[in-house]
Write an enzyme that holds these catalytic residues in place. Structure first.
Site, PDB file in Angstrom:
ATOM      1  N   ASP A  57       0.862  -1.183   0.000  1.00 22.31           N
ATOM      2  CA  ASP A  57       0.000   0.000   0.000  1.00 22.31           C
ATOM      3  C   ASP A  57       0.897   1.232   0.000  1.00 22.31           C
ATOM      4  OD1 ASP A  57      -1.702   2.177   0.889  1.00 22.31           O
ATOM      5  OD2 ASP A  57      -3.176   0.590   1.238  1.00 22.31           O
ATOM      6  N   THR A  91      -4.050   8.209  -0.293  1.00 22.90           N
ATOM      7  CA  THR A  91      -3.304   7.549  -1.374  1.00 22.90           C
ATOM      8  C   THR A  91      -2.625   8.598  -2.259  1.00 22.90           C
ATOM      9  OG1 THR A  91      -4.697   5.598  -1.357  1.00 22.90           O
ATOM     10  CG2 THR A  91      -3.535   6.046  -3.403  1.00 22.90           C
ATOM     11  N   TYR A 144     -10.728  13.203  -4.386  1.00 25.72           N
ATOM     12  CA  TYR A 144      -9.919  12.846  -5.561  1.00 25.72           C
ATOM     13  C   TYR A 144      -9.265  14.100  -6.159  1.00 25.72           C
ATOM     14  CZ  TYR A 144      -8.835  10.729 -10.136  1.00 25.72           C
ATOM     15  OH  TYR A 144      -8.209  10.270 -11.272  1.00 25.72           O
TER      16      TYR A 144
HETATM   17  N1  LIG Z   1      -8.549   6.120 -16.488  1.00 22.94           N
HETATM   18  C1  LIG Z   1      -8.753   7.400 -16.547  1.00 22.94           C
HETATM   19  O1  LIG Z   1      -9.613   7.870 -17.287  1.00 22.94           O
HETATM   20  C2  LIG Z   1      -7.920   8.356 -15.728  1.00 22.94           C
HETATM   21  C3  LIG Z   1      -8.149   9.721 -15.863  1.00 22.94           C
HETATM   22  C4  LIG Z   1      -7.391  10.607 -15.109  1.00 22.94           C
HETATM   23  C5  LIG Z   1      -6.404  10.146 -14.256  1.00 22.94           C
HETATM   24  N2  LIG Z   1      -6.193   8.810 -14.144  1.00 22.94           N
HETATM   25  C6  LIG Z   1      -5.164   8.367 -13.195  1.00 22.94           C
HETATM   26  O2  LIG Z   1      -4.410   7.305 -13.737  1.00 22.94           O
HETATM   27  C7  LIG Z   1      -4.069   6.382 -12.700  1.00 22.94           C
HETATM   28  C8  LIG Z   1      -4.540   4.992 -13.085  1.00 22.94           C
HETATM   29  O3  LIG Z   1      -5.939   4.986 -13.247  1.00 22.94           O
HETATM   30  P1  LIG Z   1      -6.762   3.723 -13.745  1.00 22.94           P
HETATM   31  O4  LIG Z   1      -7.837   4.188 -14.611  1.00 22.94           O
HETATM   32  O5  LIG Z   1      -5.824   2.698 -14.246  1.00 22.94           O
HETATM   33  O6  LIG Z   1      -7.455   3.264 -12.386  1.00 22.94           O
HETATM   34  P2  LIG Z   1      -7.422   1.871 -11.636  1.00 22.94           P
HETATM   35  O7  LIG Z   1      -8.302   2.008 -10.455  1.00 22.94           O
HETATM   36  O8  LIG Z   1      -7.695   0.753 -12.590  1.00 22.94           O
HETATM   37  O9  LIG Z   1      -5.902   1.754 -11.193  1.00 22.94           O
HETATM   38  C9  LIG Z   1      -5.393   2.270  -9.999  1.00 22.94           C
HETATM   39  C10 LIG Z   1      -4.526   1.191  -9.358  1.00 22.94           C
HETATM   40  O10 LIG Z   1      -3.967   1.717  -8.139  1.00 22.94           O
HETATM   41  C11 LIG Z   1      -4.110   0.728  -7.125  1.00 22.94           C
HETATM   42  N3  LIG Z   1      -4.146   1.423  -5.828  1.00 22.94           N
HETATM   43  C12 LIG Z   1      -5.137   2.213  -5.339  1.00 22.94           C
HETATM   44  N4  LIG Z   1      -4.809   2.668  -4.121  1.00 22.94           N
HETATM   45  C13 LIG Z   1      -3.580   2.150  -3.832  1.00 22.94           C
HETATM   46  C14 LIG Z   1      -2.712   2.235  -2.710  1.00 22.94           C
HETATM   47  N5  LIG Z   1      -3.049   2.950  -1.624  1.00 22.94           N
HETATM   48  N6  LIG Z   1      -1.532   1.584  -2.758  1.00 22.94           N
HETATM   49  C15 LIG Z   1      -1.191   0.833  -3.841  1.00 22.94           C
HETATM   50  N7  LIG Z   1      -1.978   0.708  -4.935  1.00 22.94           N
HETATM   51  C16 LIG Z   1      -3.153   1.362  -4.915  1.00 22.94           C
HETATM   52  C17 LIG Z   1      -5.396   0.009  -7.455  1.00 22.94           C
HETATM   53  O11 LIG Z   1      -5.500  -1.269  -6.846  1.00 22.94           O
HETATM   54  C18 LIG Z   1      -5.302  -0.070  -8.983  1.00 22.94           C
HETATM   55  O12 LIG Z   1      -4.604  -1.211  -9.402  1.00 22.94           O
HETATM   56  C19 LIG Z   1      -4.721   6.907 -11.422  1.00 22.94           C
HETATM   57  O13 LIG Z   1      -3.769   7.620 -10.672  1.00 22.94           O
HETATM   58  C20 LIG Z   1      -5.786   7.829 -11.936  1.00 22.94           C
HETATM   59  O14 LIG Z   1      -6.091   8.846 -11.000  1.00 22.94           O
HETATM   60  C21 LIG Z   1      -6.938   7.899 -14.861  1.00 22.94           C
END
Ligand SMILES: NC(=O)c1ccc[n+]([C@@H]2O[C@H](COP(=O)([O-])OP(=O)(O)OC[C@H]3O[C@@H](n4cnc5c(N)ncnc54)[C@H](O)[C@@H]3O)[C@@H](O)[C@H]2O)c1
Length: 311
Positions: A57, A91, A144
């Site tokens: 984590d 986080t 967020y």
């Molecule tokens: N997908 C999108 O449209 C989008 C848009 C803007 C920003 N983002 C950013 O891109 C990143 C990835 O997003 P995603 O869409 O793949 O989301 P996702 O939820 O699929 O991936 C996030 C990952 O982080 C892990 N995680 C969460 N909290 C954690 C912690 N405390 N310690 C360790 N691991 C942790 C989760 O288990 C997951 O595997 C994120 O930071 C998100 O904010 C994504």
């Protein structure tokens, strides 16, 4: 061979990034607590001796000798980040402090996955990086939005105060295979509803617009950003500027899935932005002409094939 840490590497975007970095001959450590990600997203990488999966984590310190860090850990969809808002902001903020501390100690270059949510409900359209945003600090999305804004501040301060080599990307709505089918995001919702023949739920009147970026385009932009010249820190927008209304998206999904689903309309959730579209001129200029290559239809077709395996 570079040693690269990807936090949140078992998530939707992180798993594609790990795959690409491994294919390019790097040694990859994927760190995840599996809150929204899963081993299933990276199981196909486990046979590669240069891939390591670590359950950890990121709100707790982590140590590894690495050359680069991609800090992707954070739940990204409203249903997941609002489930435990205190944990979400921890986080972003403690995750940034821990990964920046590591980068400082081992002299690694570090990239932060920030978000278009830092612009809030924007009063400027499309949004350039110079726009400071219009964010409600006490609303349901604040855990967020404000967490990500604070992480950007920390990145900039670790750079100016401790000379850490940082990069910040602001990601706009991204979709593709390995999205969580139950994450409540519009693309996954519409596809799952269409594939199951259920009514397609549109919040508001469906005229609000979004831009959708296919995950491969994001991964390409992210890696180019990490490799950009040391004086370019960002933030840089990575998104697809082609705008679609929710109605247009729903109609495309119905057509591509040959579904008989009907549209139903529900009230808009609190703080839902009416419009969001990236200005990507900076990315084009600084990242060797980067721009999205995958059109919505092509991306939706690939995503629908993935979701068909999840029914
Ligand atoms: N997908 C999108 O449209 C989008 C848009 C803007 C920003 N983002 C950013 O891109 C990143 C990835 O997003 P995603 O869409 O793949 O989301 P996702 O939820 O699929 O991936 C996030 C990952 O982080 C892990 N995680 C969460 N909290 C954690 C912690 N405390 N310690 C360790 N691991 C942790 C989760 O288990 C997951 O595997 C994120 O930071 C998100 O904010 C994504």
């Amino acid at each position: 061979m570079k040693r690269i840490l990807v936090t949140g590497g078992a998530g939707f975007v992180g798993s594609h990034l790990c795959e690409r970095l491994l294919n390019e001959g790097n040694d990859v450590i994927c760190l995840d607590n599996y809150f929204t990600g899963s081993k299933e997203n990276v199981v196909h990488l486990l046979d590669n001796p240069y891939f390591e999966l670590v359950r950890h984590d990121i709100t707790e310190p982590f140590f590894a000798e690495v050359d680069e860090i991609y800090n992707m850990a954070c739940p990204a969809s409203p249903v997941h980040y609002q489930y435990n808002p205190i944990k979400t902001i921890k986080t972003s903020v403690m995750g940034a402090i821990n990964t920046l501390g590591l980068a400082k100690r081992v002299k690694a270059k570090i990239l932060q996955a920030s978000t278009s949510e830092v612009y809030g409900d924007p009063t400027v359209h499309p949004q350039p990086e110079s726009y400071w945003g219009n964010v409600n600090p006490i609303g349901v999305r604040s855990c967020y939005d404000e967490g990500k804004r604070c992480a950007e501040t920390l990145f900039m301060d670790y750079h100016s105060q401790n000379d850490v080599a940082i990069k910040i990307i602001r990601i706009f709505n991204t979709y593709g295979p390995r999205m969580n089918p139950n994450d409540g995001r519009v693309v996954s919702n519409f596809i799952m509803q269409a594939l199951r023949g259920e009514d397609i739920t549109i919040f508001g009147d469906g005229t609000q617009t979004r831009s959708f970026q296919y995950v491969d385009d994001l991964v390409e932009g992210t890696i180019r950003m990490m490799q950009s010249t040391p004086d370019f820190l960002g933030p840089v927008n990575l998104g697809n500027p082609n705008e679609f209304t929710m109605l247009e998206l729903a109609e495309a999904v119905i057509r591509l899935t040959n579904s008989k689903s009907k549209l139903i309309f529900m009230p808009l959730p609190q703080d839902d932005p009416k419009q969001r579209q990236p200005d990507i001129s900076l990315a084009k200029e600084k990242l060797d002409g980067w721009k999205p290559q995958i059109e919505l239809e092509e991306g939706l077709t690939k995503t629908i094939s993935y979701f068909e395996t999840k029914l």
